[in-house]
Design an enzyme around this catalytic site. Sequence first.
Site, PDB file in Angstrom:
ATOM      1  N   MET A  90       0.691  -1.048   0.102  1.00 57.48           N
ATOM      2  CA  MET A  90       0.093   0.057   0.051  1.00 57.48           C
ATOM      3  C   MET A  90       0.913   1.181  -0.023  1.00 57.48           C
ATOM      4  O   MET A  90       0.709   2.311   0.652  1.00 57.48           O
ATOM      5  CB  MET A  90      -0.997  -0.035   1.164  1.00 57.48           C
ATOM      6  CG  MET A  90      -1.967  -1.406   1.647  1.00 57.48           C
ATOM      7  SD  MET A  90      -2.898  -1.421  -0.417  1.00 57.48           S
ATOM      8  CE  MET A  90      -3.921  -0.215  -0.093  1.00 57.48           C
ATOM      9  N   ILE A  93       5.606   3.272  -5.360  1.00 58.43           N
ATOM     10  CA  ILE A  93       7.109   2.758  -5.688  1.00 58.43           C
ATOM     11  C   ILE A  93       7.686   4.251  -6.203  1.00 58.43           C
ATOM     12  O   ILE A  93       7.140   4.785  -6.854  1.00 58.43           O
ATOM     13  CB  ILE A  93       7.069   1.783  -6.704  1.00 58.43           C
ATOM     14  CG1 ILE A  93       6.525   0.632  -6.049  1.00 58.43           C
ATOM     15  CG2 ILE A  93       8.641   1.544  -7.084  1.00 58.43           C
ATOM     16  CD1 ILE A  93       7.117  -0.052  -4.954  1.00 58.43           C
ATOM     17  N   HIS A 109      -4.407  -5.126  -8.938  1.00 55.12           N
ATOM     18  CA  HIS A 109      -5.424  -3.975  -8.465  1.00 55.12           C
ATOM     19  C   HIS A 109      -6.899  -4.812  -8.618  1.00 55.12           C
ATOM     20  O   HIS A 109      -7.128  -5.195  -9.578  1.00 55.12           O
ATOM     21  CB  HIS A 109      -5.278  -2.740  -9.240  1.00 55.12           C
ATOM     22  CG  HIS A 109      -6.124  -1.662  -8.435  1.00 55.12           C
ATOM     23  ND1 HIS A 109      -5.728  -1.060  -7.395  1.00 55.12           N
ATOM     24  CD2 HIS A 109      -7.169  -1.238  -9.324  1.00 55.12           C
ATOM     25  CE1 HIS A 109      -6.747  -0.114  -7.147  1.00 55.12           C
ATOM     26  NE2 HIS A 109      -7.586  -0.222  -8.231  1.00 55.12           N
TER      27      HIS A 109
END
Length: 192
Positions: A90, A93, A109
Amino acid sequence: MKKFAIFASGSGSNAEAIWQAIDRGDLSGECVLLVTDKPEAKVLERADRFNIPTFSFEPKTYASKAEFEQEILVLLQALGADYIVLAGYMRLIGDVLLTAYPKQIINIHPSLLPAFPGKDAIGQALAANVPTSGITVHYVDAGMDTGPIIAQQDVAIAGCDAAEAARRIQAVEHQLYPRVLQQVFIQQEVFK
């Protein structure tokens, strides 16, 4: 055989589905590390059952995202990781990992992107009263759930409450993610 690290923040059901696929011989890959930003996450218990090495950290103890990503990168390189597989991680990046792993970071997702990106995708879909949502596996870029799509699968959610919709979507995720990873890993082997 491709080596990869799994990044997760929660219970780790997708991570476990991937490890089970490896054990069954359905996924030709080696998970060399589990990375979690939640030292109390249940995924650590699951990793222990599969003898997966782990690295857990608390982001607030670092001066910046670049600092903790650099530490993770050193570990990934030492272990020879070819890919990063996000499974309920969560956190966005950052540049350090995106630069080191171009088109080698994969996410799952719980919606048919570009619909319902970000947190609580299932809640967003239910609030929009759509009869069908689904799952997207995609490469990660600097945006939130905006990277190139690898695969999608529909899941009917009409008449579901949040818990039932989540169960339906998760059941499909556990089948789809290892299959797509296998295709990506094999395809990369062919073009190497």
